[in-house]
Design an enzyme around this catalytic site. Structure first.
Site, PDB file in Angstrom:
ATOM      1  N   ARG A 103      -1.831  49.235 105.745  1.00 35.45           N
ATOM      2  CA  ARG A 103      -0.615  50.183 104.902  1.00 35.45           C
ATOM      3  C   ARG A 103      -1.127  51.703 104.900  1.00 35.45           C
ATOM      4  O   ARG A 103      -2.555  51.691 104.309  1.00 35.45           O
ATOM      5  CB  ARG A 103      -0.459  49.567 103.592  1.00 35.45           C
ATOM      6  CG  ARG A 103       0.237  50.292 102.704  1.00 35.45           C
ATOM      7  CD  ARG A 103       0.392  49.757 101.567  1.00 35.45           C
ATOM      8  NE  ARG A 103       1.466  48.853 101.688  1.00 35.45           N
ATOM      9  CZ  ARG A 103       2.127  48.088 100.712  1.00 35.45           C
ATOM     10  NH1 ARG A 103       2.105  48.480  99.434  1.00 35.45           N
ATOM     11  NH2 ARG A 103       2.986  47.158 101.011  1.00 35.45           N
ATOM     12  N   HIS A 144       8.785  49.018 107.163  1.00 39.45           N
ATOM     13  CA  HIS A 144       7.930  47.932 106.283  1.00 39.45           C
ATOM     14  C   HIS A 144       8.554  46.535 107.063  1.00 39.45           C
ATOM     15  O   HIS A 144       9.260  45.985 106.543  1.00 39.45           O
ATOM     16  CB  HIS A 144       8.513  48.075 104.940  1.00 39.45           C
ATOM     17  CG  HIS A 144       7.573  47.301 103.999  1.00 39.45           C
ATOM     18  ND1 HIS A 144       6.497  46.453 104.349  1.00 39.45           N
ATOM     19  CD2 HIS A 144       7.584  47.242 102.888  1.00 39.45           C
ATOM     20  CE1 HIS A 144       5.921  46.038 103.516  1.00 39.45           C
ATOM     21  NE2 HIS A 144       6.408  46.330 102.366  1.00 39.45           N
ATOM     22  N   GLN A 148       7.974  43.312 105.314  1.00 41.52           N
ATOM     23  CA  GLN A 148       9.306  42.912 104.244  1.00 41.52           C
ATOM     24  C   GLN A 148      10.368  42.439 104.823  1.00 41.52           C
ATOM     25  O   GLN A 148      11.057  41.429 104.308  1.00 41.52           O
ATOM     26  CB  GLN A 148       9.205  44.217 103.537  1.00 41.52           C
ATOM     27  CG  GLN A 148      10.280  43.982 102.352  1.00 41.52           C
ATOM     28  CD  GLN A 148       9.623  43.290 100.997  1.00 41.52           C
ATOM     29  OE1 GLN A 148       8.604  43.455 100.843  1.00 41.52           O
ATOM     30  NE2 GLN A 148      10.527  42.422 100.630  1.00 41.52           N
ATOM     31  N   ASP A 183      15.735  49.467  96.624  1.00 42.98           N
ATOM     32  CA  ASP A 183      14.388  49.747  96.602  1.00 42.98           C
ATOM     33  C   ASP A 183      14.024  51.011  95.656  1.00 42.98           C
ATOM     34  O   ASP A 183      15.318  51.574  95.161  1.00 42.98           O
ATOM     35  CB  ASP A 183      13.957  50.109  97.949  1.00 42.98           C
ATOM     36  CG  ASP A 183      12.409  50.266  98.053  1.00 42.98           C
ATOM     37  OD1 ASP A 183      11.559  50.006  97.425  1.00 42.98           O
ATOM     38  OD2 ASP A 183      11.916  50.936  98.942  1.00 42.98           O
ATOM     39  N   CYS A 239      12.763  44.451  97.338  1.00 42.36           N
ATOM     40  CA  CYS A 239      11.338  44.368  97.878  1.00 42.36           C
ATOM     41  C   CYS A 239      10.344  44.304  96.802  1.00 42.36           C
ATOM     42  O   CYS A 239       9.258  43.689  97.225  1.00 42.36           O
ATOM     43  CB  CYS A 239      10.817  45.214  99.042  1.00 42.36           C
ATOM     44  SG  CYS A 239      10.997  47.047  98.299  1.00 42.36           S
ATOM     45  N   ARG A 268       7.117  36.575 101.414  1.00 45.62           N
ATOM     46  CA  ARG A 268       6.266  37.388 102.292  1.00 45.62           C
ATOM     47  C   ARG A 268       5.086  36.477 102.694  1.00 45.62           C
ATOM     48  O   ARG A 268       4.783  36.581 103.779  1.00 45.62           O
ATOM     49  CB  ARG A 268       5.732  38.297 101.311  1.00 45.62           C
ATOM     50  CG  ARG A 268       6.791  39.523 100.940  1.00 45.62           C
ATOM     51  CD  ARG A 268       7.141  40.377 102.018  1.00 45.62           C
ATOM     52  NE  ARG A 268       5.857  41.052 102.658  1.00 45.62           N
ATOM     53  CZ  ARG A 268       5.370  42.068 102.160  1.00 45.62           C
ATOM     54  NH1 ARG A 268       5.748  42.867 100.875  1.00 45.62           N
ATOM     55  NH2 ARG A 268       4.231  42.713 102.693  1.00 45.62           N
TER      56      ARG A 268
END
Ligand code: CP
Ligand code: NVA
Length: 306
Positions: free
Chosen positions: A108, A135, A138, A226, A266, A294
């Site tokens: 990340r 992402h 996700q 988001d 998310c 996830r």
């Protein structure tokens, strides 16, 4: 089919065909049912995953760690201060050294370039656990949630309301592969990246961008939002709050979506900013299923790619 995933990086959904993405989803569903029945495969026995984090995380860190454990392997968390990617030593050196110890690297990062650099120099698969641009883990989990909810993906309309950010970009690539009609409702100047628009468009994405949230949400099967302030943009928080105020997911706005729409986020959510308590806790919300998925989607990636 299985062979074509081995040792491949998982950086962007655009790197995979529609057939390959469905294969991930089918494996994820299979692994999910197995897990629910208490059946654990040890397909990753003796395999180790390094997890590099330049930013905080709840879902990504926990689900990768637990996913590796459940598949018989182990994961090692490397904190931002410890590694200082590109500062204490070059990203190339980090990639080459870790390749001698582990079977996969999940990272990340702030800059998407760092993920590309890791992937270029590592000789083990690199998984993008979020960058400023994308992402993908996700979005894969989100399409699993959509498939489970509607029994299909193709032909649905997904409206993303808010900042045209990393999560939005990965949803767009996914939409272009799965045949989802995508609408993005965002303030002027916060549209998705032009290159992502172009590449997803080249796959045939049906994309409508509007600055009117009501127009965006109209007729949507899925309404997604988001945070307005992504990690690394904290200094812009107050300005963004003012700019995005009309783009909050509220019951009034969602009255314009289809009656049987679902609401996705998310997480982490900033309740009272991009989404109201009433909506996130309401009957259309699938945010906790999304978070759980996830784990299952990433186990499919780990089992197939490592
Ligand atoms: N959605 C998501 O990636 O959550 P974390 O930042 O907690 O990992
Ligand atoms: N867009 C958000 C996603 C968090 C999971 C961020 O980058 O901070």
């Amino acid at each position: 089919m299985i062979k074509c995933f081995k040792e491949r990086d998982f950086i962007c959904l655009n790197d995979f065909s529609c057939e390959e993405l469905y294969f991930y989803l089918h494996i994820a569903q299979h692994i999910k049912y197995q897990t629910k029945l208490g059946l654990f495969s040890s397909v990753l026995r003796n395999k180790n995953l390094a997890m590099i984090f330049q930013k905080p995380s709840l879902r990504t860190r926990t689900s990768f760690q637990i996913g590796m454990n459940q598949l018989g392997g182990s994961a090692l968390y490397i904190s931002p201060n410890e590694i200082q990617l590109g500062k204490r030593e070059s990203t190339k050196d980090v990639a080459c050294v870790l390749s001698g110890y582990v079977d996969g690297i999940m990272a990340r990062v702030f800059s998407h370039e760092d993920i590309l650099d890791l992937a270029e120099h590592a000789n083990v698969p690199v998984i993008n656990g979020l960058s400023d641009l994308l992402h993908p883990c996700q979005a894969l989990a989100d399409y699993l949630t959509i498939l489970e909810h509607f029994g299909r993906i193709q032909g649905l309309t997904l409206c993303y309301v808010g900042d045209g950010n990393n999560v939005c970009h990965s949803l767009m690539y996914g939409a272009s592969k799965f045949g989802v009609n995508m609408k993005v409702a965002c303030p002027k100047g916060y549209e998705p990246d032009k290159k992502v628009q172009k590449e997803a468009g080249a796959n045939g994405l049906s994309l409508t961008i509007t600055n009117d949230p009501i127009e965006g949400v109209c007729g949507a099967d899925i309404v997604y939002t988001d945070t307005w302030t992504s990690m690394g943009q904290e200094k812009e928080h107050d300005k963004r709050l003012r700019t995005f105020i009309d783009f909050q997911l509220s019951s009034e706005l969602l009255a314009h979506a289809k009656d049987d729409h679902i609401v996705m986020h998310c997480l982490p959510a900033h309740r009272g900013e991009e989404i109201t308590d009433e909506v996130i806790d309401g009957p259309h919300s699938v945010v906790y299923e999304e978070a759980e998925n996830r784990l299952h989607a990433q186990k499919a990636i780990l089992a197939l790619n490592l």
